[in-house]
Design a protein around this motif. Structure first.
Motif, PDB file in Angstrom:
ATOM      1  N   VAL A 101       0.836  -1.200   0.000  1.00 34.85           N
ATOM      2  CA  VAL A 101       0.000   0.000   0.000  1.00 34.85           C
ATOM      3  C   VAL A 101       0.877   1.259   0.000  1.00 34.85           C
ATOM      4  O   VAL A 101       0.512   2.277  -0.584  1.00 34.85           O
ATOM      5  N   GLN A 102       2.064   1.195   0.597  1.00 32.34           N
ATOM      6  CA  GLN A 102       2.996   2.323   0.522  1.00 32.34           C
ATOM      7  C   GLN A 102       3.456   2.534  -0.923  1.00 32.34           C
ATOM      8  O   GLN A 102       3.563   3.672  -1.379  1.00 32.34           O
ATOM      9  N   LEU A 103       3.732   1.444  -1.631  1.00 37.03           N
ATOM     10  CA  LEU A 103       4.106   1.574  -3.044  1.00 37.03           C
ATOM     11  C   LEU A 103       2.961   2.167  -3.856  1.00 37.03           C
ATOM     12  O   LEU A 103       3.188   2.982  -4.755  1.00 37.03           O
ATOM     13  N   GLU A 104       1.735   1.776  -3.551  1.00 36.05           N
ATOM     14  CA  GLU A 104       0.567   2.361  -4.216  1.00 36.05           C
ATOM     15  C   GLU A 104       0.488   3.855  -3.939  1.00 36.05           C
ATOM     16  O   GLU A 104       0.214   4.656  -4.843  1.00 36.05           O
ATOM     17  N   ALA A 105       0.751   4.249  -2.695  1.00 40.59           N
ATOM     18  CA  ALA A 105       0.724   5.672  -2.336  1.00 40.59           C
ATOM     19  C   ALA A 105       1.808   6.442  -3.088  1.00 40.59           C
ATOM     20  O   ALA A 105       1.575   7.545  -3.590  1.00 40.59           O
ATOM     21  N   MET A 106       2.999   5.861  -3.192  1.00 43.59           N
ATOM     22  CA  MET A 106       4.081   6.515  -3.937  1.00 43.59           C
ATOM     23  C   MET A 106       3.696   6.706  -5.396  1.00 43.59           C
ATOM     24  O   MET A 106       3.917   7.765  -5.972  1.00 43.59           O
ATOM     25  N   ALA A 107       3.132   5.669  -5.986  1.00 43.93           N
ATOM     26  CA  ALA A 107       2.726   5.750  -7.391  1.00 43.93           C
ATOM     27  C   ALA A 107       1.627   6.795  -7.579  1.00 43.93           C
ATOM     28  O   ALA A 107       1.638   7.554  -8.555  1.00 43.93           O
ATOM     29  N   ALA A 108       0.703   6.870  -6.649  1.00 42.62           N
ATOM     30  CA  ALA A 108      -0.380   7.854  -6.737  1.00 42.62           C
ATOM     31  C   ALA A 108       0.169   9.277  -6.663  1.00 42.62           C
ATOM     32  O   ALA A 108      -0.222  10.150  -7.436  1.00 42.62           O
ATOM     33  N   ARG A 109       1.106   9.501  -5.736  1.00 42.11           N
ATOM     34  CA  ARG A 109       1.699  10.840  -5.625  1.00 42.11           C
ATOM     35  C   ARG A 109       2.471  11.192  -6.883  1.00 42.11           C
ATOM     36  O   ARG A 109       2.337  12.276  -7.434  1.00 42.11           O
TER      37      ARG A 109
END
Length: 173
Positions: free
Chosen positions: A64-72
C-alpha cells in the motif's frame, strides 16, 4: 528483500550484483548487520515481530505504501478522495503492523510524525538505513524497484500526511 537478477540483466543490474556480492563478503558489513538485528530483535517481542503473520502484515503495508508513492508521482491530489482512501489504507495497515486499533486519533498521530520522519521508530529506522542503506539501493537496482531518495521521501511523507488529514472525516474514522 531478496535480489532477483534477471536472466538478461542490464549493465546497471550486473554492476549492482557484483557490488552486492562484494558487500556481502565484507566481514565488517556482516558484523554490523548481525549487531543491528541482534539489538533490534533480541527482546521479549522478537518472536512476535518475526512471525509469518507479522511478515505478511509488513508486506501488505509495503504494497500500500508503493501504491501511495505511485499515486503521488502520478499527480493525484493529496486532498482528493482517492488519496484519502489510500492514506486510510496506509494508516490502517500501519495500525495492523504495530498492533493498534485504527482510529482517527491514530491517523492524526501518524500524520504528525510522517512529515519530518521522526517518531517512536526514528532510532530503529535510522539504524536500519545506516547499516542497510547501500544494500537496499543495490537490491532496488537489481530488482528494478523504486527506491525513495531523501527529497522524494520528504515529498511522499508530506503528501501522505496531507491525504491522511484531508477533510473532516478523519475525526470519526
Amino acid at each position: 528483500m531478496r535480489p532477483n537478477l534477471p536472466l538478461d540483466p542490464t549493465a546497471a543490474q550486473h554492476e549492482a550484483w557484483v557490488e552486492l556480492v562484494s558487500l556481502l563478503r565484507d566481514d565488517d558489513f556482516r558484523l554490523a548487520v548481525r549487531s543491528f538485528f541482534h539489538d533490534a530483535f533480541s527482546g521479549a517481542r522478537s518472536y512476535e515481530v518475526t512471525a509469518p503473520s507479522m511478515l505478511e502484515r509488513i508486506e501488505r503495508l509495503r504494497r500500500v505504501q508503493l501504491e501511495a508513492m505511485a499515486a503521488r508521482r502520478s499527480g493525484l491530489p493529496a486532498d482528493g478522495a482517492g488519496a484519502r482512501d489510500i492514506a486510510r489504507r496506509v494508516v490502517a495497515s500501519m495500525a495492523d503492523v504495530v498492533g493498534q486499533e485504527y482510529t482517527g486519533e491514530l491517523r492524526r498521530r501518524i500524520a504528525t510524525t510522517v512529515p519530518d520522519g521522526t517518531g517512536a521508530t526514528a532510532g530503529f529506522a535510522g539504524g536500519f538505513t545506516g547499516v542497510l542503506g547501500r544494500y537496499h539501493e543495490l537490491i532496488a537496482t537489481i530488482n528494478e524497484t523504486p527506491l525513495l531518495e531523501s527529497a522524494d521521501l520528504a515529498a511522499h511523507q508530506a503528501w501522505l500526511a496531507t491525504a491522511a488529514t484531508a477533510g473532516t472525516r478523519c475525526d470519526t474514522e
